[in-house]
Scaffold this motif. Structure first.
Motif, mmCIF file in Angstrom:
data_model
loop_
_atom_site.group_PDB
_atom_site.id
_atom_site.type_symbol
_atom_site.label_atom_id
_atom_site.label_comp_id
_atom_site.label_asym_id
_atom_site.label_seq_id
_atom_site.Cartn_x
_atom_site.Cartn_y
_atom_site.Cartn_z
ATOM 1 N N GLY A 1 3.561 3.104 -10.267
ATOM 2 C CA GLY A 1 3.768 1.961 -9.049
ATOM 3 C C GLY A 1 4.743 0.997 -9.131
ATOM 4 N N PHE B 1 6.972 -8.420 -7.118
ATOM 5 C CA PHE B 1 7.288 -8.089 -5.724
ATOM 6 C C PHE B 1 7.054 -9.118 -4.982
ATOM 7 C CE2 PHE B 1 7.581 -3.444 -6.811
ATOM 8 C CZ PHE B 1 6.736 -3.265 -7.749
ATOM 9 N N GLY C 1 6.835 -0.061 -6.536
ATOM 10 C CA GLY C 1 6.033 -0.586 -5.457
ATOM 11 C C GLY C 1 5.432 0.302 -4.536
ATOM 12 N N TYR C 2 4.398 -0.109 -4.017
ATOM 13 C CA TYR C 2 3.635 0.775 -3.178
ATOM 14 C C TYR C 2 4.197 0.979 -1.849
ATOM 15 C CZ TYR C 2 0.049 0.144 -6.853
ATOM 16 O OH TYR C 2 -0.736 -0.136 -7.981
ATOM 17 N N THR C 3 4.004 2.058 -1.157
ATOM 18 C CA THR C 3 4.287 2.141 0.276
ATOM 19 C C THR C 3 2.709 2.185 1.090
ATOM 20 O OG1 THR C 3 6.195 3.399 -0.023
ATOM 21 C CG2 THR C 3 5.395 3.646 2.261
ATOM 22 N N TYR D 1 2.812 -6.079 -10.853
ATOM 23 C CA TYR D 1 2.311 -4.547 -11.346
ATOM 24 C C TYR D 1 2.534 -4.576 -12.830
ATOM 25 C CZ TYR D 1 2.345 0.403 -11.949
ATOM 26 O OH TYR D 1 2.128 1.626 -12.304
#
Lengths: 114, 113
Positions: free
Chosen positions: B98, A35, B101-103, A95
């Motif tokens: 996750g 990301f 992605g994380y918020t 991740y």
């Protein structure tokens, strides 16, 4: 273990120009995701783009695209037609499905010159 | 759309005091993560919860504790505060994994004086 390295503490780009932010990573996992997050002066962490490691095709989100080189463990972010609002700290992150944890690099501070 | 809500936004405490930070995840997100970001630093993982159980622990001091409640909100309790605890504390949420992605919430800025 996962590590993420961003070797450019600061970058600068002229408005409307293109800039590339570098990121390398290391992981022992076969199932992982990469990301780029943007953190403007407001300090809010905003997801910019996501790449699935098992996909060879580079992710693209409007003016943002990545160059994912899996063998080299490289994941750079290209910002095209840079805008003043792109000025922020950019964090590369990894991740892993086994660790279930998002690990950040140290960030690159991007300045956009008018 | 609802985001991750953190409260308070700012907190000033004296050394040796106690602070409690709250986080309300996105509805249907069952995993909550806490991160600490010092000045000029990248976010460091503290602790995470999945379905109200602690799922992972990072570099969280013993003076800190956290839990996730039945409504999925989480609280980070920080005792015997030290000057070095001054930082931005982020909460993030995700679905069970996750991979999307994380918020992140807007963070709580804690200043210890």
């Amino acid at each position: 273990a996962q590590t993420v390295t961003q070797s450019q503490p600061e970058m600068s780009v002229q408005e409307a120009e293109t800039v590339t932010l570098s990121c390398t990573y290391d992981t022992s996992e076969s199932d992982y995701y990469l990301f780029w997050y943007k953190q403007p002066p407001s300090r809010q962490m905003i997801l910019v783009i996501r790449q699935e490691a098992y996909k060879q095709q580079n992710a693209t989100e409007n003016r943002f695209s990545v160059n994912f080189q899996k063998a080299a463990k490289s994941f750079s972010l290209k910002i095209s037609d840079s805008q003043l609002g792109d000025a922020a700290m950019y964090f590369c992150a990894s991740y892993g499905g086994a660790t279930n944890k998002l690990i950040f690099g140290t960030g690159t501070l991007l300045a956009v010159q008018p | 759309a609802a985001g991750v809500i953190q409260s308070p936004r700012h907190l000033i405490k004296e050394k040796r005091e106690t602070a409690t930070l709250k986080c309300y995840p996105i509805p249907r997100h069952d995993t909550v993560y806490w991160y600490q970001q010092g000045p000029g630093q990248d976010p460091q993982f503290l602790i995470s919860f999945y379905e109200k159980m602690q799922s992972d622990k990072g570099s969280i001091p013993d003076r800190f504790s956290a839990q996730q409640f039945s409504d999925y909100h989480s609280e980070l309790n920080m005792s015997s505060l030290e000057l070095g605890d001054s930082a931005l504390y982020f909460c993030a949420s995700s679905l069970a994994t996750g991979e999307y992605g994380y918020t992140f919430g807007s963070g709580t800025r804690l200043t210890v004086v």
